[in-house]
Design a protein around this motif. Structure first.
Motif, PDB file in Angstrom:
ATOM      1  N   MET A 294      64.291   8.987 -13.901  1.00 47.01           N
ATOM      2  CA  MET A 294      64.064   7.576 -13.600  1.00 47.01           C
ATOM      3  C   MET A 294      63.047   6.964 -14.558  1.00 47.01           C
ATOM      4  N   ARG A 295      62.009   7.723 -14.856  1.00 49.97           N
ATOM      5  CA  ARG A 295      60.957   7.204 -15.733  1.00 49.97           C
ATOM      6  C   ARG A 295      61.495   6.905 -17.136  1.00 49.97           C
ATOM      7  N   THR A 296      62.407   7.757 -17.615  1.00 49.55           N
ATOM      8  CA  THR A 296      62.975   7.554 -18.946  1.00 49.55           C
ATOM      9  C   THR A 296      63.738   6.245 -19.006  1.00 49.55           C
ATOM     10  N   ASN A 297      64.456   5.902 -17.965  1.00 46.01           N
ATOM     11  CA  ASN A 297      65.214   4.654 -17.924  1.00 46.01           C
ATOM     12  C   ASN A 297      64.275   3.456 -17.997  1.00 46.01           C
ATOM     13  N   ILE A 298      63.175   3.492 -17.281  1.00 47.21           N
ATOM     14  CA  ILE A 298      62.199   2.403 -17.312  1.00 47.21           C
ATOM     15  C   ILE A 298      61.586   2.288 -18.707  1.00 47.21           C
ATOM     16  N   ASP A 299      61.271   3.426 -19.321  1.00 45.93           N
ATOM     17  CA  ASP A 299      60.714   3.403 -20.673  1.00 45.93           C
ATOM     18  C   ASP A 299      61.708   2.831 -21.674  1.00 45.93           C
ATOM     19  N   GLN A 300      62.979   3.151 -21.512  1.00 44.66           N
ATOM     20  CA  GLN A 300      64.002   2.608 -22.407  1.00 44.66           C
ATOM     21  C   GLN A 300      64.138   1.101 -22.220  1.00 44.66           C
ATOM     22  N   ILE A 301      64.073   0.640 -20.999  1.00 48.48           N
ATOM     23  CA  ILE A 301      64.156  -0.800 -20.732  1.00 48.48           C
ATOM     24  C   ILE A 301      62.965  -1.514 -21.352  1.00 48.48           C
TER      25      ILE A 301
ATOM     26  N   ASP B  69      53.273  -0.517 -27.778  1.00 41.94           N
ATOM     27  CA  ASP B  69      54.524  -0.066 -27.189  1.00 41.94           C
ATOM     28  C   ASP B  69      55.234   1.011 -28.008  1.00 41.94           C
ATOM     29  N   PHE B  70      55.411   0.784 -29.289  1.00 44.03           N
ATOM     30  CA  PHE B  70      56.150   1.759 -30.078  1.00 44.03           C
ATOM     31  C   PHE B  70      55.324   2.989 -30.428  1.00 44.03           C
ATOM     32  N   LEU B  71      54.027   2.836 -30.572  1.00 49.10           N
ATOM     33  CA  LEU B  71      53.174   3.989 -30.815  1.00 49.10           C
ATOM     34  C   LEU B  71      52.696   4.638 -29.519  1.00 49.10           C
ATOM     35  N   GLY B  72      53.042   4.037 -28.388  1.00 58.37           N
ATOM     36  CA  GLY B  72      52.725   4.619 -27.087  1.00 58.37           C
ATOM     37  C   GLY B  72      51.258   4.556 -26.721  1.00 58.37           C
ATOM     38  N   LEU B  73      50.554   3.542 -27.154  1.00 62.64           N
ATOM     39  CA  LEU B  73      49.116   3.444 -26.888  1.00 62.64           C
ATOM     40  C   LEU B  73      48.767   2.473 -25.769  1.00 62.64           C
ATOM     41  N   ARG B  74      49.774   1.982 -25.054  1.00 61.61           N
ATOM     42  CA  ARG B  74      49.513   0.978 -24.024  1.00 61.61           C
ATOM     43  C   ARG B  74      48.680   1.533 -22.865  1.00 61.61           C
ATOM     44  N   HIS B  75      48.999   2.705 -22.383  1.00 59.96           N
ATOM     45  CA  HIS B  75      48.319   3.243 -21.197  1.00 59.96           C
ATOM     46  C   HIS B  75      47.404   4.405 -21.550  1.00 59.96           C
ATOM     47  N   THR B  76      46.748   4.301 -22.678  1.00 59.55           N
ATOM     48  CA  THR B  76      45.841   5.358 -23.105  1.00 59.55           C
ATOM     49  C   THR B  76      44.434   4.784 -23.289  1.00 59.55           C
ATOM     50  N   THR B  77      43.463   5.645 -23.197  1.00 63.97           N
ATOM     51  CA  THR B  77      42.079   5.212 -23.416  1.00 63.97           C
ATOM     52  C   THR B  77      41.603   5.579 -24.818  1.00 63.97           C
ATOM     53  N   SER B  78      42.536   5.936 -25.669  1.00 65.62           N
ATOM     54  CA  SER B  78      42.209   6.319 -27.043  1.00 65.62           C
ATOM     55  C   SER B  78      41.616   5.135 -27.801  1.00 65.62           C
TER      56      SER B  78
ATOM     57  N   ALA C 252      61.134  -0.485 -23.904  1.00 62.22           N
ATOM     58  CA  ALA C 252      61.257  -0.432 -25.367  1.00 62.22           C
ATOM     59  C   ALA C 252      62.266  -1.459 -25.861  1.00 62.22           C
ATOM     60  N   THR C 253      63.367  -1.606 -25.148  1.00 61.14           N
ATOM     61  CA  THR C 253      64.374  -2.594 -25.538  1.00 61.14           C
ATOM     62  C   THR C 253      63.818  -4.003 -25.413  1.00 61.14           C
ATOM     63  N   ARG C 254      63.112  -4.266 -24.327  1.00 57.05           N
ATOM     64  CA  ARG C 254      62.512  -5.583 -24.131  1.00 57.05           C
ATOM     65  C   ARG C 254      61.483  -5.875 -25.224  1.00 57.05           C
ATOM     66  N   THR C 255      60.668  -4.897 -25.556  1.00 61.63           N
ATOM     67  CA  THR C 255      59.669  -5.077 -26.608  1.00 61.63           C
ATOM     68  C   THR C 255      60.340  -5.331 -27.953  1.00 61.63           C
ATOM     69  N   LEU C 256      61.414  -4.610 -28.224  1.00 61.40           N
ATOM     70  CA  LEU C 256      62.133  -4.814 -29.476  1.00 61.40           C
ATOM     71  C   LEU C 256      62.720  -6.227 -29.554  1.00 61.40           C
TER      72      LEU C 256
END
Length: 99
Positions: A1-8, A58-67, A10-14
């Motif tokens: 389920m999580r993969t589907n949300i991530d794909q949605i 979004d594409f580098l995956g840094l949205r939910h990180t504290t990096s 990513a598509t929206r961001t694109l």
């Protein structure tokens, strides 16, 4: 389920990224005769900052990180774009006779 949300997401961001690219092209093509060049440059820089933010988060995956990488990327891109904007504004003549 999580993969589907991530794909949605990513598509929206694109799609949003593509929309900003189209907006930049349209603004630079159709508004250049009606809007002063510095205003167009400011608009292009604003669009570019938003595009960098979308790619970094979004594409580098840094949205939910504290990096610290995400703020560093955004600050670096903003600085580069600010320098480009200053160079663009500095190259235009603000003489009223030239407008």
């Amino acid at each position: 389920m999580r993969t589907n949300i991530d794909q949605i997401r990513a598509t929206r961001t694109l799609l949003v990224l593509a929309g900003f690219i189209v907006l930049t092209l349209l603004a630079s093509t159709f508004m250049r005769d009606h809007v002063p060049a510095p205003a167009l440059s400011a608009m292009a820089v604003g669009f570019a900052v938003v595009k960098v933010r979308l790619v970094a988060l979004d594409f580098l995956g840094l949205r939910h990180t504290t990096s610290p990488v995400a703020p560093a990327l955004l600050a670096w891109a903003s600085l580069v774009l600010l320098v480009a904007f200053a160079a663009s504004v500095g190259s235009h003549s603000f003489c009223p006779a030239a407008i």
